[in-house]
Design an enzyme around this catalytic site. Sequence first.
Site, PDB file in Angstrom:
ATOM      1  N   ASP A  70      -6.265  -5.420  -3.104  1.00  0.00           N
ATOM      2  CA  ASP A  70      -5.743  -3.897  -3.632  1.00  0.00           C
ATOM      3  C   ASP A  70      -6.823  -2.962  -2.960  1.00  0.00           C
ATOM      4  O   ASP A  70      -8.187  -3.169  -2.910  1.00  0.00           O
ATOM      5  CB  ASP A  70      -6.175  -3.955  -5.012  1.00  0.00           C
ATOM      6  CG  ASP A  70      -5.942  -2.527  -5.786  1.00  0.00           C
ATOM      7  OD1 ASP A  70      -5.986  -1.498  -5.182  1.00  0.00           O
ATOM      8  OD2 ASP A  70      -5.612  -2.620  -7.085  1.00  0.00           O
ATOM      9  N   VAL A  71      -6.447  -2.115  -2.124  1.00  0.00           N
ATOM     10  CA  VAL A  71      -7.262  -1.072  -1.340  1.00  0.00           C
ATOM     11  C   VAL A  71      -8.299  -0.302  -2.272  1.00  0.00           C
ATOM     12  O   VAL A  71      -9.337   0.504  -1.462  1.00  0.00           O
ATOM     13  CB  VAL A  71      -6.571  -0.166  -0.474  1.00  0.00           C
ATOM     14  CG1 VAL A  71      -5.553  -0.982   0.606  1.00  0.00           C
ATOM     15  CG2 VAL A  71      -5.554   0.733  -1.153  1.00  0.00           C
ATOM     16  N   TYR A 162       0.207  13.737  -4.301  1.00  0.00           N
ATOM     17  CA  TYR A 162       0.809  12.984  -2.832  1.00  0.00           C
ATOM     18  C   TYR A 162       0.286  13.950  -1.696  1.00  0.00           C
ATOM     19  O   TYR A 162      -0.537  13.333  -0.910  1.00  0.00           O
ATOM     20  CB  TYR A 162       2.230  12.666  -2.731  1.00  0.00           C
ATOM     21  CG  TYR A 162       2.780  11.829  -1.837  1.00  0.00           C
ATOM     22  CD1 TYR A 162       2.220  10.487  -1.648  1.00  0.00           C
ATOM     23  CD2 TYR A 162       3.219  12.514  -0.617  1.00  0.00           C
ATOM     24  CE1 TYR A 162       2.734   9.861  -0.809  1.00  0.00           C
ATOM     25  CE2 TYR A 162       3.488  11.705   0.594  1.00  0.00           C
ATOM     26  CZ  TYR A 162       3.181  10.374   0.488  1.00  0.00           C
ATOM     27  OH  TYR A 162       3.728   9.680   1.472  1.00  0.00           O
ATOM     28  N   LYS A 166      -2.563  13.299   1.156  1.00  0.00           N
ATOM     29  CA  LYS A 166      -1.901  13.048   2.546  1.00  0.00           C
ATOM     30  C   LYS A 166      -2.568  14.213   3.481  1.00  0.00           C
ATOM     31  O   LYS A 166      -2.922  13.992   4.587  1.00  0.00           O
ATOM     32  CB  LYS A 166      -0.426  13.111   2.722  1.00  0.00           C
ATOM     33  CG  LYS A 166       0.075  11.968   2.189  1.00  0.00           C
ATOM     34  CD  LYS A 166      -0.384  10.681   2.667  1.00  0.00           C
ATOM     35  CE  LYS A 166       0.456   9.261   2.107  1.00  0.00           C
ATOM     36  NZ  LYS A 166      -0.176   7.894   2.816  1.00  0.00           N
ATOM     37  N   THR A 197      12.313   2.878   3.340  1.00  0.00           N
ATOM     38  CA  THR A 197      11.629   1.639   2.860  1.00  0.00           C
ATOM     39  C   THR A 197      11.582   1.606   1.326  1.00  0.00           C
ATOM     40  O   THR A 197      12.460   2.351   0.672  1.00  0.00           O
ATOM     41  CB  THR A 197      10.057   1.965   3.119  1.00  0.00           C
ATOM     42  OG1 THR A 197       9.631   3.194   2.181  1.00  0.00           O
ATOM     43  CG2 THR A 197       9.914   2.519   4.391  1.00  0.00           C
TER      44      THR A 197
END
Length: 255
Positions: A70-71, A162, A166, A197
């Site tokens: 898990d990052v 988001y 980014k 995806t």
Amino acid sequence: MQRLSGKVALVTGGVRGIGRGIAELFAAEGAAVTAVDVLDPAGSAGSTGGVGQADADGTAAGSLEFGRLDVTDEAGWARTVAAVEERHGGLDILVNNAGVGSYEAIHELAQDEWNRVLGVNQTGVFLGMRAAIPALRRSGGGSVINISSIYGAAAVPGSLAYQATKGAVLSMTRNAAITYAGENIRANAVLPGWIRTPMTEAQTREFNDTVIASTPMGRGADPRDIAYGCVYLASDESSYVTGTDLVIDGGFLAR
Ligand code: NAP
């Protein structure tokens, strides 16, 4: 001669989607790849090339292994980088690809959601670079590739968290590029447009249609289209490229 022969790579979010595409192409290009994810790799695990095999020209074949990370887990990062170094003798390439979508506008965004998205998409990239840089130094340099998005560079309505993350990925990538340029550690960002995806398959049809309709080429693309760009940034072909944004978006940002 494969383009990533002899290189050791770590790819996050690598069980499926864009990360899987990158991991598989890196291995096909000769790298020893470890793909980590929160998802259980069982059932998704596969390999491209094979550890210790060789091509007809004698070049060592690449390999692909899966692991759990898990990052957002600081200690997990330390364990993962140490394990890659121990198994493969070093680390040359880090791809910070793991990310989560988020669609709410400012007025409807809960702080828990804000924190969740920043945790994975932004803190995860920070923790990844921080864990990897000492290892890249020990290898005499390397390449960091951070997966941003067209929404890191252009605003669309909604998706505040988001887009914030980014955009931050672009800033953090430039910071890393100039901080470590003298140590032969390069850092570049990739900005995908609409890619087919599990993440985009989970979005509403209306959302997907709007993005594709705004794409001059009139279509989306596949993880491989992003992976080809990442091979370039990971390889010595891009040895003078650092701090840049590689846009792979069918023309979306050119409008
Ligand atoms: P995806 O299909 O959801 O795959 C991402 C993978 O990362 C999943 O296996 C996911 O697991 C995993 N992941 C999520 N949180 C994680 C964590 N904390 N630690 C480790 N792994 C984690 O997404 P994708 O479309 O391939 O996107 C990959 C990257 O490209 C993301 O950074 C995304 O923002 C970026 N991107 C994608 C597009 C696109 O159109 N697809 C466009 C621009 C940018 P779960 O499924 O369990 O969450």
